[in-house]
Design a protein around this motif. Structure first.
Motif, mmCIF file in Angstrom:
data_model
loop_
_atom_site.group_PDB
_atom_site.id
_atom_site.type_symbol
_atom_site.label_atom_id
_atom_site.label_comp_id
_atom_site.label_asym_id
_atom_site.label_seq_id
_atom_site.Cartn_x
_atom_site.Cartn_y
_atom_site.Cartn_z
ATOM 1 N N ARG A 105 0.876 -1.169 0.000
ATOM 2 C CA ARG A 105 0.000 0.000 0.000
ATOM 3 C C ARG A 105 0.912 1.217 0.000
ATOM 4 N NH1 ARG A 105 -4.494 -0.374 4.088
ATOM 5 N NH2 ARG A 105 -5.464 -1.394 2.330
ATOM 6 N N ILE A 106 0.585 2.182 -0.847
ATOM 7 C CA ILE A 106 1.380 3.407 -0.917
ATOM 8 C C ILE A 106 0.496 4.572 -0.501
ATOM 9 C CG2 ILE A 106 2.707 4.966 -2.395
ATOM 10 C CD1 ILE A 106 3.294 2.584 -4.202
ATOM 11 N N ARG A 107 0.991 5.357 0.415
ATOM 12 C CA ARG A 107 0.255 6.536 0.870
ATOM 13 C C ARG A 107 1.067 7.762 0.502
ATOM 14 N NH1 ARG A 107 -0.932 8.751 6.801
ATOM 15 N NH2 ARG A 107 -2.523 10.254 6.218
ATOM 16 N N GLN A 108 0.497 8.605 -0.355
ATOM 17 C CA GLN A 108 1.175 9.830 -0.773
ATOM 18 C C GLN A 108 0.491 11.026 -0.142
ATOM 19 O OE1 GLN A 108 1.006 9.748 -5.110
ATOM 20 N NE2 GLN A 108 3.185 9.335 -5.153
ATOM 21 N N ARG A 109 1.303 11.986 0.191
ATOM 22 C CA ARG A 109 0.753 13.257 0.677
ATOM 23 C C ARG A 109 0.160 14.020 -0.491
ATOM 24 N NH1 ARG A 109 5.682 15.528 4.356
ATOM 25 N NH2 ARG A 109 5.482 14.022 6.040
ATOM 26 N N ASN A 110 -0.796 14.887 -0.192
ATOM 27 C CA ASN A 110 -1.324 15.767 -1.229
ATOM 28 C C ASN A 110 -0.234 16.732 -1.650
ATOM 29 O OD1 ASN A 110 -3.846 14.631 -1.061
ATOM 30 N ND2 ASN A 110 -4.622 16.144 0.377
ATOM 31 N N ALA A 111 -0.331 17.175 -2.876
ATOM 32 C CA ALA A 111 0.638 18.164 -3.350
ATOM 33 C C ALA A 111 0.500 19.422 -2.510
ATOM 34 C CB ALA A 111 0.384 18.485 -4.820
ATOM 35 N N GLU A 112 1.550 20.199 -2.380
ATOM 36 C CA GLU A 112 1.506 21.393 -1.523
ATOM 37 C C GLU A 112 0.353 22.313 -1.830
ATOM 38 O OE1 GLU A 112 5.058 23.559 -0.590
ATOM 39 O OE2 GLU A 112 6.182 21.783 -1.050
ATOM 40 N N GLY A 113 -0.249 22.843 -2.306
ATOM 41 C CA GLY A 113 -1.423 23.685 -2.463
ATOM 42 C C GLY A 113 -2.695 22.906 -2.505
ATOM 43 N N ASP A 114 -2.629 21.560 -2.579
ATOM 44 C CA ASP A 114 -3.848 20.776 -2.665
ATOM 45 C C ASP A 114 -4.300 20.237 -1.317
ATOM 46 O OD1 ASP A 114 -3.813 21.156 -5.350
ATOM 47 O OD2 ASP A 114 -3.036 19.162 -5.852
ATOM 48 N N SER A 115 -3.512 20.477 -0.264
ATOM 49 C CA SER A 115 -3.904 19.903 1.012
ATOM 50 C C SER A 115 -5.154 20.600 1.508
ATOM 51 C CB SER A 115 -2.773 20.030 2.035
ATOM 52 O OG SER A 115 -2.459 21.384 2.228
ATOM 53 N N LYS A 116 -6.111 19.812 1.917
ATOM 54 C CA LYS A 116 -7.385 20.340 2.376
ATOM 55 C C LYS A 116 -7.618 19.865 3.795
ATOM 56 C CE LYS A 116 -9.359 20.166 -2.230
ATOM 57 N NZ LYS A 116 -10.359 19.570 -3.098
ATOM 58 N N VAL A 117 -8.158 20.739 4.606
ATOM 59 C CA VAL A 117 -8.508 20.367 5.959
ATOM 60 C C VAL A 117 -9.976 19.981 5.953
ATOM 61 C CG1 VAL A 117 -8.723 21.167 8.342
ATOM 62 C CG2 VAL A 117 -6.806 21.941 6.925
ATOM 63 N N VAL A 118 -10.259 18.797 6.396
ATOM 64 C CA VAL A 118 -11.635 18.324 6.437
ATOM 65 C C VAL A 118 -12.097 18.371 7.870
ATOM 66 C CG1 VAL A 118 -13.157 16.374 5.963
ATOM 67 C CG2 VAL A 118 -11.196 16.824 4.481
ATOM 68 N N LYS A 119 -13.190 19.072 8.099
ATOM 69 C CA LYS A 119 -13.735 19.164 9.460
ATOM 70 C C LYS A 119 -14.746 18.048 9.647
ATOM 71 C CE LYS A 119 -13.121 24.118 9.954
ATOM 72 N NZ LYS A 119 -13.750 25.403 10.232
ATOM 73 N N VAL A 120 -14.569 17.289 10.709
ATOM 74 C CA VAL A 120 -15.474 16.197 11.006
ATOM 75 C C VAL A 120 -16.420 16.670 12.089
ATOM 76 C CG1 VAL A 120 -15.636 13.816 11.812
ATOM 77 C CG2 VAL A 120 -13.672 14.545 10.432
ATOM 78 N N PRO A 121 -17.732 16.589 11.840
ATOM 79 C CA PRO A 121 -18.671 17.028 12.878
ATOM 80 C C PRO A 121 -18.573 16.124 14.102
ATOM 81 C CG PRO A 121 -19.853 16.143 10.938
ATOM 82 C CD PRO A 121 -18.399 16.114 10.647
ATOM 83 N N THR A 122 -18.644 16.730 15.274
ATOM 84 C CA THR A 122 -18.573 15.937 16.513
ATOM 85 C C THR A 122 -19.846 15.993 17.267
ATOM 86 O OG1 THR A 122 -17.605 17.830 17.647
ATOM 87 C CG2 THR A 122 -16.110 16.162 16.797
#
Length: 122
Positions: A105-122
């Motif tokens: 399994r390969i896990r790649q980071r998002n490209a530098e301007g493509d990183s998105k913060v996803v807010k998870v409702p609690t």
């Protein structure tokens, strides 16, 4: 003797019950194989030469040595953390008569301007 003819009107044929037509049996068509582009060692060396500007005679031994080291590390069951390639994790291995099969399994980071913060409702 007088016979009275009792003519009965001709009978209408009984209505034919129409049953819904059965759909034609569809046999599963074999899926067309998806052509996945393959990067071979020769093309890898050419791309590295173009990107780095290093001469091919200098790049080839270094790339071949790197591929050997990576192959040995994977064969030993080691995980690789090589950014920007990503983190390569060996999940399963199976010994075959003439090879060793590994599921990775390969896990790649998002490209530098493509990183998105996803807010998870609690």
């Amino acid at each position: 003797m007088a016979t009275t003819s009792s003519k009965t009107p001709p009978r209408k044929p009984a209505p034919v019950k129409k049953t819904p037509a059965k759909p034609a049996v569809q046999t599963a068509k074999p899926a067309k194989p998806v052509e996945v582009p393959v990067l071979r060692k020769k093309e890898l060396i050419e791309r590295v030469v173009v990107r780095s500007g290093v001469k091919k005679k200098d790049a080839k031994p270094a790339i071949e040595a790197m591929l050997a080291v990576l192959g040995e590390a994977l064969a030993a069951g080691e995980d690789l953390n090589l950014q920007p390639l990503g983190k390569v994790m060996v999940k399963k291995t199976k010994e075959l008569p003439n090879a060793k099969m590994m599921v990775c399994r390969i896990r790649q980071r998002n490209a530098e301007g493509d990183s998105k913060v996803v807010k998870v409702p609690t």
